[in-house]
Design a protein around this motif. Sequence first.
Motif, PDB file in Angstrom:
ATOM      1  N   PRO A 186      -5.705 -11.977 -26.679  1.00  0.00           N
ATOM      2  CA  PRO A 186      -5.128 -12.491 -27.921  1.00  0.00           C
ATOM      3  C   PRO A 186      -6.209 -12.661 -28.985  1.00  0.00           C
ATOM      4  O   PRO A 186      -7.379 -12.865 -28.652  1.00  0.00           O
ATOM      5  CB  PRO A 186      -4.552 -13.847 -27.500  1.00  0.00           C
ATOM      6  N   PRO A 187      -5.849 -12.596 -30.266  1.00  0.00           N
ATOM      7  CA  PRO A 187      -6.837 -12.802 -31.319  1.00  0.00           C
ATOM      8  C   PRO A 187      -7.361 -14.245 -31.295  1.00  0.00           C
ATOM      9  O   PRO A 187      -6.607 -15.183 -31.045  1.00  0.00           O
ATOM     10  CB  PRO A 187      -6.060 -12.552 -32.616  1.00  0.00           C
ATOM     11  N   THR A 188      -8.640 -14.394 -31.545  1.00  0.00           N
ATOM     12  CA  THR A 188      -9.279 -15.704 -31.634  1.00  0.00           C
ATOM     13  C   THR A 188      -9.790 -15.867 -33.063  1.00  0.00           C
ATOM     14  O   THR A 188     -10.634 -15.092 -33.506  1.00  0.00           O
ATOM     15  CB  THR A 188     -10.457 -15.816 -30.644  1.00  0.00           C
ATOM     16  N   PRO A 189      -9.259 -16.868 -33.804  1.00  0.00           N
ATOM     17  CA  PRO A 189      -9.689 -17.018 -35.190  1.00  0.00           C
ATOM     18  C   PRO A 189     -11.053 -17.701 -35.289  1.00  0.00           C
ATOM     19  O   PRO A 189     -11.363 -18.602 -34.516  1.00  0.00           O
ATOM     20  CB  PRO A 189      -8.598 -17.902 -35.811  1.00  0.00           C
ATOM     21  N   LEU A 190     -11.849 -17.238 -36.249  1.00  0.00           N
ATOM     22  CA  LEU A 190     -13.114 -17.887 -36.586  1.00  0.00           C
ATOM     23  C   LEU A 190     -12.992 -18.366 -38.025  1.00  0.00           C
ATOM     24  O   LEU A 190     -12.698 -17.578 -38.927  1.00  0.00           O
ATOM     25  CB  LEU A 190     -14.291 -16.919 -36.469  1.00  0.00           C
ATOM     26  N   THR A 191     -13.165 -19.676 -38.230  1.00  0.00           N
ATOM     27  CA  THR A 191     -13.101 -20.252 -39.568  1.00  0.00           C
ATOM     28  C   THR A 191     -14.387 -21.017 -39.840  1.00  0.00           C
ATOM     29  O   THR A 191     -15.080 -21.436 -38.904  1.00  0.00           O
ATOM     30  CB  THR A 191     -11.906 -21.217 -39.713  1.00  0.00           C
ATOM     31  N   ASN A 235     -10.529  -8.504 -36.999  1.00  0.00           N
ATOM     32  CA  ASN A 235      -9.323  -8.465 -37.850  1.00  0.00           C
ATOM     33  C   ASN A 235      -8.350  -7.356 -37.472  1.00  0.00           C
ATOM     34  O   ASN A 235      -7.777  -6.696 -38.332  1.00  0.00           O
ATOM     35  CB  ASN A 235      -9.701  -8.368 -39.331  1.00  0.00           C
ATOM     36  N   ASN A 236      -8.155  -7.170 -36.179  1.00  0.00           N
ATOM     37  CA  ASN A 236      -7.186  -6.207 -35.643  1.00  0.00           C
ATOM     38  C   ASN A 236      -7.405  -4.786 -36.125  1.00  0.00           C
ATOM     39  O   ASN A 236      -6.516  -3.953 -36.030  1.00  0.00           O
ATOM     40  CB  ASN A 236      -5.743  -6.646 -35.954  1.00  0.00           C
ATOM     41  N   ASP A 240     -18.031 -13.310 -41.706  1.00  0.00           N
ATOM     42  CA  ASP A 240     -17.671 -13.341 -40.284  1.00  0.00           C
ATOM     43  C   ASP A 240     -16.297 -13.953 -40.046  1.00  0.00           C
ATOM     44  O   ASP A 240     -15.759 -13.870 -38.943  1.00  0.00           O
ATOM     45  CB  ASP A 240     -18.700 -14.142 -39.478  1.00  0.00           C
ATOM     46  N   VAL A 241     -15.721 -14.606 -41.054  1.00  0.00           N
ATOM     47  CA  VAL A 241     -14.437 -15.285 -40.915  1.00  0.00           C
ATOM     48  C   VAL A 241     -13.337 -14.257 -40.687  1.00  0.00           C
ATOM     49  O   VAL A 241     -13.267 -13.241 -41.369  1.00  0.00           O
ATOM     50  CB  VAL A 241     -14.132 -16.139 -42.163  1.00  0.00           C
ATOM     51  N   GLY A 242     -12.498 -14.517 -39.698  1.00  0.00           N
ATOM     52  CA  GLY A 242     -11.385 -13.621 -39.394  1.00  0.00           C
ATOM     53  C   GLY A 242     -10.964 -13.774 -37.949  1.00  0.00           C
ATOM     54  O   GLY A 242     -11.301 -14.756 -37.283  1.00  0.00           O
ATOM     55  N   ASN A 243     -10.220 -12.803 -37.459  1.00  0.00           N
ATOM     56  CA  ASN A 243      -9.721 -12.810 -36.088  1.00  0.00           C
ATOM     57  C   ASN A 243     -10.504 -11.831 -35.223  1.00  0.00           C
ATOM     58  O   ASN A 243     -10.688 -10.676 -35.606  1.00  0.00           O
ATOM     59  CB  ASN A 243      -8.234 -12.451 -36.046  1.00  0.00           C
ATOM     60  N   TYR A 244     -10.924 -12.302 -34.059  1.00  0.00           N
ATOM     61  CA  TYR A 244     -11.679 -11.497 -33.106  1.00  0.00           C
ATOM     62  C   TYR A 244     -10.825 -11.303 -31.856  1.00  0.00           C
ATOM     63  O   TYR A 244     -10.259 -12.251 -31.333  1.00  0.00           O
ATOM     64  CB  TYR A 244     -12.987 -12.197 -32.731  1.00  0.00           C
TER      65      TYR A 244
END
Length: 104
Positions: free
Chosen positions: A60-65, A10-11, A40-44
Motif C-alpha cells: 500500500p502507499p505510505t504517505p510522507l509529509t 507518487n504511484n 520528497d513529500v508524496g506517496n511511497y
Amino acid sequence: PGLSYTWIFNNNTLYVQEDGRRFVSQETGNLYIAKVEPSDVGNYTCVVTNTKAEQSVWGPPTPLTLRSDGVMGEYEPKIEVRFPETTYAAKGSSVKLECFALGK
C-alpha cells in the motif's frame, strides 16, 4: 535470497533513485531518506519482486509529509547494525554491509 525491493514515488513508474540521501536496504526492504526536502513529500509504494518466480507484489502507499512546526522526533543516538553472523565472499569480490547512524 531471490527477493529484491524497489520503491515507487507518487504511484508513477519512477523508481526512487538511490543517492547520497536515499538508500533502499536489500536486506529489509526499508527506504531511508536523510535530510527530507519538500520535493520528497508524496506517496511511497514498496514493490517486492521474487526474481526466481519473476513476480512482483505492490504494497500500500505510505504517505510522507513534512511537519509544519519544524520539530523532529526525539531519538537517542544509536548505530543500527544487522550484519549476518558469518559473511562469505570470494577473493576479489565485493561485500556490502549495512550500518545506519540514527539520532539527533
